[in-house]
Design a protein around this motif. Structure first.
Motif, PDB file in Angstrom:
ATOM      1  N   ALA A   1      30.637   3.877  48.455  1.00  0.00           N
ATOM      2  CA  ALA A   1      29.846   4.646  47.498  1.00  0.00           C
ATOM      3  C   ALA A   1      29.767   3.909  46.167  1.00  0.00           C
ATOM      4  O   ALA A   1      30.665   3.127  45.821  1.00  0.00           O
ATOM      5  CB  ALA A   1      30.469   6.024  47.305  1.00  0.00           C
ATOM      6  N   PRO A   2      28.709   4.125  45.405  1.00  0.00           N
ATOM      7  CA  PRO A   2      28.584   3.438  44.117  1.00  0.00           C
ATOM      8  C   PRO A   2      29.666   3.878  43.142  1.00  0.00           C
ATOM      9  O   PRO A   2      30.023   5.058  43.071  1.00  0.00           O
ATOM     10  CB  PRO A   2      27.184   3.840  43.634  1.00  0.00           C
ATOM     11  N   ALA A   3      30.194   2.914  42.389  1.00  0.00           N
ATOM     12  CA  ALA A   3      31.192   3.205  41.367  1.00  0.00           C
ATOM     13  C   ALA A   3      30.491   3.624  40.072  1.00  0.00           C
ATOM     14  O   ALA A   3      29.306   3.324  39.872  1.00  0.00           O
ATOM     15  CB  ALA A   3      32.068   1.976  41.131  1.00  0.00           C
ATOM     16  N   PRO A   4      31.183   4.312  39.182  1.00  0.00           N
ATOM     17  CA  PRO A   4      30.565   4.725  37.917  1.00  0.00           C
ATOM     18  C   PRO A   4      30.097   3.519  37.101  1.00  0.00           C
ATOM     19  O   PRO A   4      30.787   2.500  37.025  1.00  0.00           O
ATOM     20  CB  PRO A   4      31.697   5.470  37.203  1.00  0.00           C
ATOM     21  N   THR A   5      28.924   3.640  36.490  1.00  0.00           N
ATOM     22  CA  THR A   5      28.374   2.549  35.679  1.00  0.00           C
ATOM     23  C   THR A   5      28.064   2.999  34.259  1.00  0.00           C
ATOM     24  O   THR A   5      27.325   2.315  33.545  1.00  0.00           O
ATOM     25  CB  THR A   5      27.095   1.993  36.341  1.00  0.00           C
ATOM     26  N   GLU A   6      28.622   4.116  33.837  1.00  0.00           N
ATOM     27  CA  GLU A   6      28.377   4.583  32.478  1.00  0.00           C
ATOM     28  C   GLU A   6      28.832   3.529  31.469  1.00  0.00           C
ATOM     29  O   GLU A   6      29.936   2.993  31.572  1.00  0.00           O
ATOM     30  CB  GLU A   6      29.119   5.902  32.211  1.00  0.00           C
ATOM     31  N   GLY A   7      28.001   3.250  30.505  1.00  0.00           N
ATOM     32  CA  GLY A   7      28.334   2.294  29.460  1.00  0.00           C
ATOM     33  C   GLY A   7      28.096   0.848  29.833  1.00  0.00           C
ATOM     34  O   GLY A   7      28.222  -0.051  28.992  1.00  0.00           O
TER      35      GLY A   7
ATOM     36  N   ALA B   1      32.991   0.244  32.439  1.00  0.00           N
ATOM     37  CA  ALA B   1      31.911  -0.228  31.569  1.00  0.00           C
ATOM     38  C   ALA B   1      31.992  -1.740  31.377  1.00  0.00           C
ATOM     39  O   ALA B   1      31.644  -2.274  30.319  1.00  0.00           O
ATOM     40  CB  ALA B   1      31.946   0.484  30.221  1.00  0.00           C
ATOM     41  N   SER B   2      32.427  -2.455  32.406  1.00  0.00           N
ATOM     42  CA  SER B   2      32.605  -3.911  32.348  1.00  0.00           C
ATOM     43  C   SER B   2      32.247  -4.513  33.696  1.00  0.00           C
ATOM     44  O   SER B   2      32.342  -3.841  34.737  1.00  0.00           O
ATOM     45  CB  SER B   2      34.048  -4.268  31.982  1.00  0.00           C
ATOM     46  N   LEU B   3      31.883  -5.771  33.669  1.00  0.00           N
ATOM     47  CA  LEU B   3      31.413  -6.439  34.883  1.00  0.00           C
ATOM     48  C   LEU B   3      31.706  -7.919  34.795  1.00  0.00           C
ATOM     49  O   LEU B   3      31.566  -8.532  33.725  1.00  0.00           O
ATOM     50  CB  LEU B   3      29.910  -6.218  35.046  1.00  0.00           C
ATOM     51  N   ALA B   4      32.111  -8.519  35.902  1.00  0.00           N
ATOM     52  CA  ALA B   4      32.246  -9.972  36.010  1.00  0.00           C
ATOM     53  C   ALA B   4      31.542 -10.432  37.270  1.00  0.00           C
ATOM     54  O   ALA B   4      31.572  -9.739  38.297  1.00  0.00           O
ATOM     55  CB  ALA B   4      33.716 -10.384  36.045  1.00  0.00           C
TER      56      ALA B   4
END
Length: 494
Positions: A310-316, A383-386
């Protein structure tokens, strides 16, 4: 125009959807029923098999075609053999003798006999591919992986005809092939083509191939080998249960959205992987069909795909993507033409929060360095991505002079930590996996307790539990992670 109206006692008109019931009651003349089913494949399911005499491959086709078809078939087989995909004489013989063009009449001869091309044979109304005949090299490789003996009985899920006839040729005069497809049109084609240009040893049925073959077609003791010819996300229990003990199952398994043709051997309720091949197939329909969860970002410029859950939260996250970008060079380099598919699979099975980030803006115009319509292995935090890209570090006129380095880009407050975690994964892969070692992979029935699973990275599916044991993975856990859970690579720069 009806030439002999006096031979008909009465006429009846029926809506198309009622014909199946009439056929079941025996109220339709069987040759007429077969004709109706030929015009509308699937309108009358469950009809008895058509009795026909299979045509030998020596029957002359369209005048002027045989010499060219023979020449191209020989060229195709020679190319597949030269590249090492068909080492056995029986598979080589099948490639040279089964007339591939008779199973893809919509394709020109040159296309039909291209050793590196798949031929699409059915699309839906939106243009999405529903069925195809795979590239000859891949078909040969998967058949070789089955290690079939003469007289073997084989199950094929996802029909088309040509691959089934290759299998029939390999198993010889006493062998049998059972092939199934969910699409009545595809099954109709298969029956027609195998009757016209086949061995007479292929039985095609209509049904969801994920449910296995009908009981009446399963040999006592199970199939000697099974091959699945569409991408699967899970292992159907029927495929294991209908496989003979120590029999082999070859299928394109998607992990993290990356498909690999994997050869398994059955040992009781467990499937043990023997080899991996890079591949690409049409996705599953029916019970195994699934929509991949995805989230669009920045007005559609980027998309996150959650291939394994399932998609993870992407707020922010969008706000973070508009902020500064953090970069970490891994120090891992590669030359032109280097195969890095194991890195994708390694990241997908060992990293928590794994997803794939795709770009839909021309390279150089967006916030990432990802090429348009391509994607990158990624991990998502709060609220972070690599994500991982390769940056060219050495240019030159010839491929041998060029070089790229794997680099991690990250956004958000947790970006630096995520970047170091991803970079540490790349370095460990470089030390222990890069040279081509595949993981030890076992497939266990869903519900198997953790205590009965081997040590490794577990990927759970509705019907199965997959355990990946990568070379050096235990070293990563001991050397690259400090007791507090922070990657050691993250501490090196502090």
């Amino acid at each position: 125009m009806l030439r002999e109206p006096e031979k008909f006692s009465r006429w009846e008109w029926h809506p198309l959807h009622t014909l199946a019931a009439l056929a079941t009651l025996g109220r339709i003349f069987m040759p007429s029923a077969q004709t109706l089913n030929a015009v509308w494949p699937g309108a009358l399911p469950g009809l008895p098999p058509i009795l026909s005499y299979p045509c030998a491959t020596t029957v002359p086709p369209v005048p002027g075609e045989p010499a060219e078809a023979t020449r191209l078939r020989t060229r195709m087989a020679d190319a597949v053999v030269a590249k090492g995909w068909a080492p056995s004489l029986r598979v080589q013989s099948a490639l040279r003798e089964v007339p591939r063009h008779r199973f893809v009449p919509e394709a020109p001869l040159e296309t039909a006999y291209d050793d590196d091309l798949a031929v699409l044979t059915a699309r839906d109304s939106s243009g999405t591919a529903l069925s195809s005949v795979s590239a000859p090299w891949l078909q040969a490789d998967m058949i070789e992986s089955l290690q079939l003996e003469p007289g073997a009985v084989v199950y094929e899920a996802g029909s088309g005809g040509y691959n089934a006839e290759l299998l029939a040729h390999v198993t010889g005069p006493t062998g049998q092939v059972v092939t199934g497809d969910i699409d009545p049109y595809v099954v109709h084609r298969t029956r027609r083509f195998t009757a016209e240009a086949g061995s007479g040893r292929v039985t095609a049925f209509q049904g969801d191939a994920a449910l296995g073959a009908p009981d009446r077609l399963v040999p006592r003791g199970g199939f000697d080998g099974s091959v699945i010819t569409y991408n699967v996300w899970d292992i159907a229990p029927a495929w294991r249960e209908q496989l003979a003990e120590r029999g082999r199952l070859v299928l394109p398994l998607e992990v993290g959205g990356y498909p690999r043709a994997i050869t398994f051997r059955r040992a009781g309720d467990v499937l043990h992987a023997e080899r991996f091949t890079h591949c690409g197939f049409i996705r599953a329909q029916g019970e195994h069909a699934r929509a991949v969860p995805a989230v669009d970002l920045l007005g559609g410029e980027l998309r996150l795909r959650f291939e394994d859950g399932a998609p993870a939260p992407t707020e922010g996250l969008e706000e973070a993507l508009r902020g500064p970008r953090h970069e970490v060079a891994t120090g891992v380099r590669m030359g032109s033409g280097f195969y890095f598919g194991s890195l994708q699979l390694y990241a997908a099975t060992t990293l928590p929060g794994f997803c794939r980030l795709s770009s839909h803006r021309e390279e150089g115009t967006g916030v990432t360095l990802i090429a348009e319509d391509c994607d990158a292995p990624s991990i998502l935090g709060d609220a972070s991505l690599a994500y991982l890209v390769h940056v060219q570090t050495r240019h030159g006129d010839s491929p041998a002079d060029k070089e790229w380095e794997w680099t991690v880009h990250a956004f958000g407050e947790q970006g630096p930590q995520l970047a170091e975690q991803l970079a540490a994964t790349v370095r460990t892969w470089d030390r222990h996996v890069r040279d081509g070692e595949d993981p030890d992979l076992t497939i266990h029935p869903a519900g198997t307790p953790d205590r009965l699973l081997p040590t490794g990275d577990t990927v759970d599916r509705p019907c199965s539990r997959m355990v990946f044991q990568w070379p050096g993975r235990d070293v990563l856990l001991q050397d690259d992670v400090e007791p507090g859970g922070t990657p050691a690579a993250a501490l090196e720069g502090t």
